[in-house]
Design an enzyme around this catalytic site. Structure first.
Site: not given
Ligand code: F6P
Length: 328
Positions: A16, A77, A107-108, A131, A133, A135, A160, A168, A176-177, A260
């Site tokens: 990603g 990927r 990423g990883d 990444t 994330d 992580d 907001r 509401r 963020g898997r 994002q």
């Protein structure tokens, strides 16, 4: 390890994309030129390595990319790279171009690829944590995480406004898997009523109780942040469960999704990517192979890739505490 003589380095981005990848590529390429190394771009990550999408880079290729989101080298990927045959093909292509080392930004999964490749073919690689994330161990922040949090917060601020106008309850899903870093940061940064992350299960009953307490406190609009890999399900699933228990709430769901992943990198990510891009090339020249370069307490640290991808980096307990205090 005694450093090998390195004359040609290939750079790739994989998995990603994340804002700041371009800045990291640019920094690695500029550092390579500084040390008189020929730099090659491997397009579309490992997939491009297998299909020989490899081009020599010059300074024009990296002009005006630092400030752009995405990755000009493109990303993918690659299923084929997971097979020994795929990796063999990739190795033959690197050999044909005389590439003797790699900078792998991702990423990883991408760093796992670099580790395997080093083990099987002895191609020195330094990985960079690219990444949104956050992580990966071995770095305080991954390249793109800060920008993604800023993007999420800006979007939630807008939600907001409308949530307040209509009294509401919004469930906002962030990326963020398997990691709740974006959720916890964006949640604290946007005064969320509750934050649901993959690392911690919050029973629906507890969430409902929290919302009731806030209603009693005359809080007429609420935003709940849900990480996409949340233990109780995604935002839509949680919203429908809550609706059953609180039918009088006017509930809406927003999934921020790939929004994002894009956008110009923040100043933090530009600096991080620039420092790490230089560190990747200098690491290779100093015999640091099969490692990931990261920044811990503002200092470059090289961590074995195996450790960076396996060690569980978890959301700080103190962040939870702060989030709880601020949403009560
Ligand atoms: O790993 C980064 C990430 O953006 C995750 O947060 C998300 O789950 C995943 O990638 C989405 O991947 P894709 O773009 O392949 O759908």
């Amino acid at each position: 390890m005694e450093p090998k003589v390195i004359k040609r380095i290939g750079v790739l981005t994989s998995g990603g994309d994340s804002p700041g990848m371009n800045a990291a590529i640019r920094a690695a390429v500029r550092a390579g030129f500084y040390y008189n190394i020929e730099m090659y771009g491997i397009y579309r990550g490992y997939e491009g390595m297998i299909h020989n999408e490899i081009k020599k880079l010059d300074s024009k290729n990296i002009a005006h990319v630092l400030e752009r989101g995405g990755t000009f080298l493109k990303s993918a990927r690659s299923e084929e790279f997971r097979t020994p045959e795929g990796r063999q093909k990739a190795y033959e292509n690197l050999k044909a171009h005389g590439i003797d080392a790699l900078v792998v930004i991702g990423g990883d999964g991408s760093l796992t690829g670099a580790h395997l490749f080093y083990k099987e073919f002895g191609i020195p690689a330094v990985g960079l944590p690219g990444t949104i994330d956050n992580d990966l161990s071995g770095t305080d922040s991954t390249i793109g995480f800060d920008t993604a949090c800023n993007t999420a917060i800006q979007a939630i601020d807008k939600i907001r406004d409308t949530a307040t106008s209509h009294d509401r309850l919004f469930f906002v899903e962030v990326m963020g898997r398997d990691a709740g870093f974006i959720a916890i940061n964006a949640g604290i940064g946007s005064a969320a009523a509750a934050i649901l992350i993959p690392e911690k299960k919050m029973p629906i009953e507890d969430l409902v109780e929290k919302l009731k307490v806030r209603t009693k406190a005359k809080k007429t609009s609420n935003i709940v942040i849900v990480a996409e890999g949340g233990k109780s399900g995604g935002a839509a699933e949680i919203a429908s469960k809550v609706k059953k228990l609180l039918p009088y709430y006017d509930i809406k769901v927003t999934i921020l999704g790939h929004l994002q992943r894009g956008g110009a990198p923040s100043s933090f990510d530009r600096l991080l990517a620039s420092k790490l891009g230089v560190a990747a090339v200098e690491g290779l020249l100093h015999g640091k192979y099969d490692v990931m370069a990261g920044l811990i307490n503002h200092k470059v640290v090289y961590t074995p890739i195996k450790k960076a991808i396996v060690d569980d980096k978890t959301v700080d307990e103190d962040d939870f505490r702060v989030a709880k205090i601020l949403s009560t």
